[in-house]
Design a protein around this motif. Structure first.
Motif, PDB file in Angstrom:
ATOM      1  N   PHE A 120      15.852   1.535   6.383  1.00  0.00           N
ATOM      2  CA  PHE A 120      16.089   1.647   4.940  1.00  0.00           C
ATOM      3  C   PHE A 120      15.275   0.608   4.187  1.00  0.00           C
ATOM      4  O   PHE A 120      14.815  -0.399   4.749  1.00  0.00           O
ATOM      5  CB  PHE A 120      17.582   1.573   4.583  1.00  0.00           C
ATOM      6  CG  PHE A 120      18.266   0.256   4.871  1.00  0.00           C
ATOM      7  CD1 PHE A 120      18.136  -0.827   4.026  1.00  0.00           C
ATOM      8  CD2 PHE A 120      19.090   0.133   5.985  1.00  0.00           C
ATOM      9  CE1 PHE A 120      18.794  -2.024   4.267  1.00  0.00           C
ATOM     10  CE2 PHE A 120      19.760  -1.063   6.251  1.00  0.00           C
ATOM     11  CZ  PHE A 120      19.609  -2.134   5.388  1.00  0.00           C
ATOM     12  N   SER A 121      15.078   0.880   2.904  1.00  0.00           N
ATOM     13  CA  SER A 121      14.282  -0.009   2.058  1.00  0.00           C
ATOM     14  C   SER A 121      14.670   0.203   0.606  1.00  0.00           C
ATOM     15  O   SER A 121      14.925   1.330   0.181  1.00  0.00           O
ATOM     16  CB  SER A 121      12.786   0.271   2.234  1.00  0.00           C
ATOM     17  OG  SER A 121      12.009  -0.560   1.390  1.00  0.00           O
ATOM     18  N   ASN A 122      14.709  -0.878  -0.142  1.00  0.00           N
ATOM     19  CA  ASN A 122      14.967  -0.786  -1.576  1.00  0.00           C
ATOM     20  C   ASN A 122      13.989  -1.664  -2.340  1.00  0.00           C
ATOM     21  O   ASN A 122      13.801  -2.837  -2.014  1.00  0.00           O
ATOM     22  CB  ASN A 122      16.395  -1.229  -1.911  1.00  0.00           C
ATOM     23  CG  ASN A 122      16.613  -1.402  -3.405  1.00  0.00           C
ATOM     24  OD1 ASN A 122      16.710  -2.515  -3.900  1.00  0.00           O
ATOM     25  ND2 ASN A 122      16.662  -0.300  -4.128  1.00  0.00           N
ATOM     26  N   GLY A 123      13.339  -1.099  -3.331  1.00  0.00           N
ATOM     27  CA  GLY A 123      12.538  -1.874  -4.261  1.00  0.00           C
ATOM     28  C   GLY A 123      11.191  -2.338  -3.766  1.00  0.00           C
ATOM     29  O   GLY A 123      10.547  -3.167  -4.426  1.00  0.00           O
ATOM     30  N   SER A 124      10.720  -1.821  -2.631  1.00  0.00           N
ATOM     31  CA  SER A 124       9.416  -2.263  -2.150  1.00  0.00           C
ATOM     32  C   SER A 124       8.397  -1.137  -2.029  1.00  0.00           C
ATOM     33  O   SER A 124       7.215  -1.402  -1.846  1.00  0.00           O
ATOM     34  CB  SER A 124       9.547  -2.982  -0.799  1.00  0.00           C
ATOM     35  OG  SER A 124       9.884  -2.076   0.233  1.00  0.00           O
ATOM     36  N   LEU A 125       8.835   0.106  -2.136  1.00  0.00           N
ATOM     37  CA  LEU A 125       7.937   1.249  -1.995  1.00  0.00           C
ATOM     38  C   LEU A 125       6.711   1.138  -2.889  1.00  0.00           C
ATOM     39  O   LEU A 125       5.584   1.402  -2.461  1.00  0.00           O
ATOM     40  CB  LEU A 125       8.705   2.540  -2.302  1.00  0.00           C
ATOM     41  CG  LEU A 125       7.895   3.828  -2.472  1.00  0.00           C
ATOM     42  CD1 LEU A 125       7.143   4.181  -1.194  1.00  0.00           C
ATOM     43  CD2 LEU A 125       8.813   4.971  -2.887  1.00  0.00           C
ATOM     44  N   HIS A 126       6.895   0.712  -4.121  1.00  0.00           N
ATOM     45  CA  HIS A 126       5.777   0.654  -5.075  1.00  0.00           C
ATOM     46  C   HIS A 126       4.751  -0.416  -4.703  1.00  0.00           C
ATOM     47  O   HIS A 126       3.647  -0.428  -5.263  1.00  0.00           O
ATOM     48  CB  HIS A 126       6.291   0.418  -6.502  1.00  0.00           C
ATOM     49  CG  HIS A 126       6.942  -0.917  -6.697  1.00  0.00           C
ATOM     50  ND1 HIS A 126       8.260  -1.150  -6.432  1.00  0.00           N
ATOM     51  CD2 HIS A 126       6.425  -2.094  -7.139  1.00  0.00           C
ATOM     52  CE1 HIS A 126       8.555  -2.414  -6.697  1.00  0.00           C
ATOM     53  NE2 HIS A 126       7.459  -3.014  -7.126  1.00  0.00           N
TER      54      HIS A 126
END
Length: 218
Positions: A120-126
């Motif tokens: 999982f990941s939050n806030g780093s895709l960009h």
């Protein structure tokens, strides 16, 4: 009208003063119950050895560990300063035996093939230099049947919501970073197109007022 995407950074947040401000912001979100923990659990990620990409100060993964049993978390972050904060927070949570943080780029995850049960990941895709390559790396390290959950801001965010978010956070660097993160974020259609060219092939994308949530499985 949708604005063109403007790349923010591929190096994460490195400057220690800004890292401390970011930690304070994330801690505030946690204290107000605004972490994506429930969404991760709803996506079926509730057991096993799990990888978090871009954990930053670590609150999301640590909150997830609190809500689960017999789980182990591996966080991969490009910023040594963020890892230092995450390790400090891990100690505060008393979860030193259930979490570790690795300094590496998500373009080259330092884990063996099929070695984790979920990602999982939050806030780093960009911030990912090549999101398709990172998604393929996620596929590589996932065991068959493993699940993924990715959440991030979206470039099509309503301007009033963005203004509200800026009002809620403190520090000039954090307010400025919020704006640049939104400009660097993807739209739901763009992410669907990225996934179509990866080994996953497809995913489920949900839009929220603040961003997008992506769920998939191997």
């Amino acid at each position: 009208m949708k604005r063109n995407r403007v790349i923010e950074t591929t190096d994460g947040i490195q400057e220690e003063a800004t890292v401390e401000q970011y930690d304070a912001m994330q801690r505030g979100l946690r204290d107000r119950g605004l972490m994506e923990t429930k969404s991760i659990l709803k996506a079926g990620i509730s057991s096993g050895r799990v990888l978090e990409l871009g954990p930053g100060p670590g609150y999301l993964g640590l909150e997830w560990l609190k809500e689960t049993a017999d789980t182990y978390l591996i966080g991969v972050d490009i910023s040594p300063a963020m890892i230092a904060i995450a390790e400090r927070n891990r100690k505060d949570y008393g979860l030193q035996e259930r979490a570790e943080y690795l300094h590496a780029t998500v373009m080259d995850i330092p884990l063996k093939n099929e070695s984790v049960d979920a990602v999982f990941s939050n806030g780093s895709l960009h911030e990912w230099e090549n999101p398709g390559s990172v998604i393929d790396e996620m596929f590589r390290v996932l065991k068959p049947g493993g699940k993924i959950f990715i959440s991030d801001l979206k470039r099509t965010m309503n301007v009033l919501i963005l203004l509200f978010m800026k009002f809620m956070v403190k520090g000039k660097a954090i307010k400025r970073g919020l704006e640049t993160s939104v400009r660097a974020a993807y739209t739901a259609n763009e992410i669907a197109a990225v996934f179509s060219g990866t080994r996953f092939g497809a995913c489920s994308i949900k839009e929220t007022p603040f961003g997008i949530e992506i769920v998939g499985s191997k």
